[in-house]
Design a protein around this motif. Structure first.
Motif, PDB file in Angstrom:
ATOM      1  N   SER A 110       0.831  -1.212   0.000  1.00 30.03           N
ATOM      2  CA  SER A 110       0.000   0.000   0.000  1.00 30.03           C
ATOM      3  C   SER A 110       0.863   1.259   0.000  1.00 30.03           C
ATOM      4  O   SER A 110       0.466   2.287  -0.546  1.00 30.03           O
ATOM      5  N   THR A 111       2.035   1.181   0.602  1.00 28.90           N
ATOM      6  CA  THR A 111       2.911   2.359   0.695  1.00 28.90           C
ATOM      7  C   THR A 111       4.217   2.166  -0.070  1.00 28.90           C
ATOM      8  O   THR A 111       4.899   3.145  -0.386  1.00 28.90           O
ATOM      9  N   ASP A 113       6.649   1.022   1.407  1.00 30.15           N
ATOM     10  CA  ASP A 113       7.669   1.178   2.458  1.00 30.15           C
ATOM     11  C   ASP A 113       8.276  -0.168   2.827  1.00 30.15           C
ATOM     12  O   ASP A 113       7.572  -1.185   2.888  1.00 30.15           O
TER      13      ASP A 113
END
Ligand SMILES: [Mg+2]
Length: 282
Positions: A110-111, A113
């Motif tokens: 989703s990120t 990261d």
């Protein structure tokens, strides 16, 4: 749920059947979590050449958008899992979290990261001592996989992989202990790593943060047992519904007696995921 909606083979336990009914009835509150090697990816001699099964990935791309969470919980580093599964480039994986090195590393689709903490110094010390140890045992052909946070010794591909593994386990346990680490056996591997991190704690953490109610976990090896145990405890306490899937092999039967669904190899897992995608119809 109509019988036709149940992916074959049906769960052999009532608890597993209840979990599957909850998953199909309300997929948004469910998490599907998978080990990588031997589960999503067929085992091959050279771990660097492993890759996720095409049909499993295609099924997960269909399933991903309608479940609350997809997870890969693996002993591999997250960057290796990302490379071997090409997860970052796939549609339908926006709810995917990869927990690498048994939960010490993390990547979220989703990120984008990534959390990759520096490895413990002790692992590099063990790595440096290995060539001399293997030479002294006449096992210089053992393949060494350096994962940074862990070192894996592979006996697959040797003339007697089980015999070589049995020879290695004692001396490696001793070497690991000298450095505050542990030597954990798997399918023709022994892995030296920090024993305080395991897939059970990793899975528990992910369940707590996502607030899912139904969890499917599929694995094939001893490193998956802590995840099985964590889910069994949570299920027995009434906290979650859980479906334990064993991807069975001749090499490692430990998960089979504890599983709700037993599949034989990554090919059968791909079949099961395709049927699940059909049943969810999303
Ligand atoms: Mg595995």
């Amino acid at each position: 749920m109509p019988l036709s909606a149940v992916p074959a083979p049906p769960p052999r336990t009532d608890a597993g059947a209840a979990a599957l009914a909850s998953l199909v009835g309300d997929p948004e509150q469910a998490m599907l979590a998978f080990d990588f090697d031997g589960t999503l990816a067929p085992i091959i001699d050279d771990p660097e050449q492993a890759h996720a099964h095409d049909r499993s990935l295609a099924a997960l791309q269909r399933i991903g958008p309608c479940v609350g969470k997809l997870a890969v919980i693996t002993g591999r580093p997250v960057r290796t899992a990302l490379r071997l599964g090409a997860f970052a480039e796939r549609d339908g994986m926006s709810h995917l979290t990869i927990l690498g090195q048994y939960g010490a590393e993390r990547w979220d689709s989703s990120t984008g990261d990534e959390s990759v903490p520096p490895p413990p110094e002790a692992v590099a010390e063990v790595r440096a001592a290995l060539p001399a140890l293997l030479d002294s045992m006449g096992l210089a052909d053992v393949r060494i996989e350096d994962k940074g946070r862990a070192v894996v010794l592979h006996t697959r591909g040797l003339p007697d992989p089980a015999g070589a593994q049995a020879l290695l386990e004692g001396p490696l346990a001793e070497l690991a202990e000298q450095h505050g680490l542990a030597a954990e056996p798997g399918r023709f591997v022994v892995e030296v790593r920090d024993p305080s991190v395991d897939k059970g704690a990793a899975l528990r953490g992910l369940v707590a943060e996502t607030d899912v109610r139904t969890i499917v976990y599929a694995g094939d090896d001893l490193g998956d047992l802590p995840a099985y145990e964590a889910l069994t405890v949570m299920r027995d306490a009434g906290e979650v519904e859980a479906l334990l899937v064993a991807v069975a092999s001749d090499e490692q039967p430990a998960l089979v007696p504890r599983a709700d669904v037993v599949l034989h190899g990554p090919d059968e897992l791909a079949d099961w995921l395709e049927r699940l995608a059909d049943a969810l119809d999303c």
